[in-house]
Design a protein around this motif. Structure first.
Motif, short mmCIF file in Angstrom:
data_model
loop_
_atom_site.label_atom_id
_atom_site.label_comp_id
_atom_site.label_asym_id
_atom_site.label_seq_id
_atom_site.Cartn_x
_atom_site.Cartn_y
_atom_site.Cartn_z
N ARG A 118 -4.70 -5.71 -1.67
CA ARG A 118 -5.14 -6.01 -1.28
C ARG A 118 -5.53 -7.94 -1.20
NH1 ARG A 118 -9.75 -3.64 -1.61
NH2 ARG A 118 -9.44 -2.07 -2.98
N ASP A 119 -4.86 -8.62 -1.69
CA ASP A 119 -4.79 -9.32 -1.81
C ASP A 119 -3.88 -10.15 -0.45
OD1 ASP A 119 -5.47 -9.54 -4.36
OD2 ASP A 119 -3.57 -10.41 -5.02
N ARG B 136 0.79 -1.08 0.26
CA ARG B 136 -0.42 -0.21 0.27
C ARG B 136 0.58 1.05 0.04
NH1 ARG B 136 -2.14 2.15 4.88
NH2 ARG B 136 -2.60 4.29 4.39
N LEU C 114 -6.45 1.16 3.05
CA LEU C 114 -6.46 0.96 1.20
C LEU C 114 -7.75 1.70 0.82
CD1 LEU C 114 -5.30 -1.02 -0.42
CD2 LEU C 114 -6.48 -2.70 -0.28
N PHE D 97 -8.03 -3.10 5.47
CA PHE D 97 -9.02 -2.74 4.57
C PHE D 97 -9.53 -0.73 3.93
CE2 PHE D 97 -9.43 -7.51 4.16
CZ PHE D 97 -8.81 -7.14 2.44
N LYS E 23 -3.89 -3.31 -5.58
CA LYS E 23 -4.11 -4.74 -5.83
C LYS E 23 -3.16 -5.50 -5.07
CE LYS E 23 -5.20 -8.66 -8.57
NZ LYS E 23 -4.95 -9.49 -7.67
N GLU F 289 -6.82 -9.73 2.06
CA GLU F 289 -7.52 -11.04 2.27
C GLU F 289 -7.10 -12.24 3.09
OE1 GLU F 289 -8.80 -11.14 -2.10
OE2 GLU F 289 -9.89 -8.89 -1.92
#
Length: 126
Positions: A38-39, A29, A69, A66, A35, A42
């Motif tokens: 985020r991965d 970040r 982000l 999250f 992306k 998750e």
């Protein structure tokens, strides 16, 4: 290296590995790799929910990641939802008078301030 060692020692579904994913996500970040961030977030959330269940401070921290982000990506309603999830969990885990809960209110207040919702932000800050 840390994640690889932790996976080898503990297996993929371990809280130490979740922490590694969070760290990698925060770095991504900071580098603008949204992306990848985020991965990583998750993966961390998936592991923490599996290890601890839905109501745990590590899960709340994942929602904060999250939310930050989403804020960076301009997805302010998603950010608000993530910060409020974290607040709900931290309130259940720690009660209302805790530094984690205060930090959650601060994140919500900053987001509201950035949206121009100053009265709402003031209530969260106070």
């Amino acid at each position: 290296k840390a994640k690889a060692i932790n996976v080898q020692v503990y297996g993929e579904d371990n809280q130490n590995v979740a922490g590694n994913y969070s760290d990698i996500g925060r770095l991504a970040r900071d580098q603008g790799q949204m992306k990848r961030a985020r991965d990583m977030f998750e993966n961390a959330l998936r592991i923490n929910v599996q290890v601890y269940g839905d109501i745990n401070q590590s899960v709340a921290a994942n929602y904060i990641d999250f939310g930050r982000l989403a804020t960076d990506e301009g997805e302010l309603e998603i950010a608000k939802d993530m910060f409020e999830k974290a607040l709900s969990i931290d309130s259940k885990v720690f009660g209302r008078n805790n530094q984690n809960v205060a930090s959650d209110y601060t994140d919500i207040g900053r987001l509201a301030r950035d949206q121009g919702r100053l009265d709402y932000a003031k209530r969260k800050f106070e």
